[in-house]
Scaffold this active site. Structure first.
Site, PDB file in Angstrom:
ATOM      1  N   GLU A  45       0.846  -1.190   0.000  1.00  0.00           N
ATOM      2  CA  GLU A  45       0.000   0.000   0.000  1.00  0.00           C
ATOM      3  C   GLU A  45       0.889   1.251   0.000  1.00  0.00           C
ATOM      4  OE1 GLU A  45      -3.852   1.625   2.547  1.00  0.00           O
ATOM      5  OE2 GLU A  45      -2.289   0.500   3.578  1.00  0.00           O
ATOM      6  N   LYS A 117     -10.458   0.363  -1.902  1.00  0.00           N
ATOM      7  CA  LYS A 117     -10.537  -0.102  -0.511  1.00  0.00           C
ATOM      8  C   LYS A 117     -11.908   0.216   0.088  1.00  0.00           C
ATOM      9  CE  LYS A 117      -7.969   0.525   3.841  1.00  0.00           C
ATOM     10  NZ  LYS A 117      -6.935   1.389   4.476  1.00  0.00           N
ATOM     11  N   CYS A 158      -5.002  -3.578   3.184  1.00  0.00           N
ATOM     12  CA  CYS A 158      -4.695  -3.231   4.580  1.00  0.00           C
ATOM     13  C   CYS A 158      -5.842  -3.485   5.577  1.00  0.00           C
ATOM     14  CB  CYS A 158      -4.219  -1.784   4.644  1.00  0.00           C
ATOM     15  SG  CYS A 158      -3.276  -1.378   6.141  1.00  0.00           S
TER      16      CYS A 158
END
Length: 283
Positions: A45, A117, A158
């Site tokens: 990321e 995300k 993440c």
């Protein structure tokens, strides 16, 4: 390398607030991965940029056809390798927001798939900093899986790691074989939860899990946990750098026979209840 397998690499790096410096690091890691025979390299990321403070990514956010991403497309094409670029600062719908976008590029330099995300990191970390990713980031809405030379990929980023529903959907609704988790975990949460969460996701989905990680000090105010991992469908760590915060790659072979074997011997796909089984009963 077994006959029914393919090599993958996962990177560990310390991105800074310098696009050219980060690209130079990524280029070196791509060359290492290609030389090692990997068909795909997974970068962490924020691979292209980590700002000095939260929200700085807005200053460099670009559309996917902008010059930053096009340089990485050229890098993939010139090196003949697929890239997972997880956590690119894609320009959002307005100047106050970006998308945290995971981009898959093939070995001809074409973007094959993107995932924005879904779960944004709005957390007051115990003993650490306060984060509010939603203040400058648009949440994604779509679950994404895509075919690749290393198997069918499930895309996450993440903080998504803490939400098992997404991973269950990727395995049982989207047929993922390999799940990617490019990350920049904090020191506090990384020490407590990083490896155990990743191994849990691998075990419960019976997928390979590849977690490329930001590592070390990005600036005086920001530090990431690191510890890039490749984990097999039995939950065994099969790829890890010797140093948790060094820059480099780890390489492992995705063994499709092992995926089939684990799923046959522990047939959770047959035993699990369908998603609608868990709907609340009417009162």
């Amino acid at each position: 390398m077994a006959a029914n397998s393919v090599r993958v690499a996962a990177a560990q790096m310390t991105s800074v607030n310098d696009l050219a410096s980060n690209f130079a690091t990524c280029s070196r890691l791509v060359n290492e991965a290609a030389s090692a025979g990997a068909k795909m390299l997974c970068l962490p990321e924020n691979f292209s940029y980590v700002g000095l403070k939260s929200g700085d990514g807005l200053t460099i956010a670009e559309p996917l056809d902008g010059p930053i991403m096009q340089k990485y497309c050229s890098l993939a094409r010139d090196s003949g390798i697929w890239l997972s670029l997880g956590g690119f600062q894609e320009k959002g719908l307005d100047d106050e927001h970006l998308r945290n976008t995971h981009v898959i590029i093939d070995d001809t330099g074409n973007i094959r798939s993107t995932y924005s995300k879904i779960h944004l990191f709005d957390v007051d970390v115990p003993g650490g900093a306060v984060y509010k990713e939603s203040s400058f980031t648009e949440p994604g809405k779509d679950i994404v899986a895509v075919d690749s030379p290393i198997g069918r990929l499930g895309l996450t980023v993440c903080y998504d790691l803490r939400f098992p529903e997404l991973y269950q959907q990727l395995r049982f609704q989207h047929d993922a074989q390999v799940i990617l988790v490019p990350s920049a975990f904090t020191m506090v949460t990384g020490q407590a939860h990083w490896e155990i969460l990743l191994r849990t996701r691998a075990i419960e989905t019976q997928c390979y899990v590849i977690a490329a990680a930001q590592a070390g000090k990005h600036s005086d105010k920001r530090e990431s946990y690191g510890d890039t991992l490749i984990i097999d469908p039995w939950g065994t760590v099969v790829g890890r750098l010797p140093d948790r915060v060094s820059t480099g790659i780890t390489v492992a072979d995705i063994n499709f026979s092992l995926i089939d074997s684990v799923r046959t011997k522990m047939p959770i796909a047959k035993h699990r209840k369908p998603f609608d089984f868990w709907r609340p009963a009417s009162l």
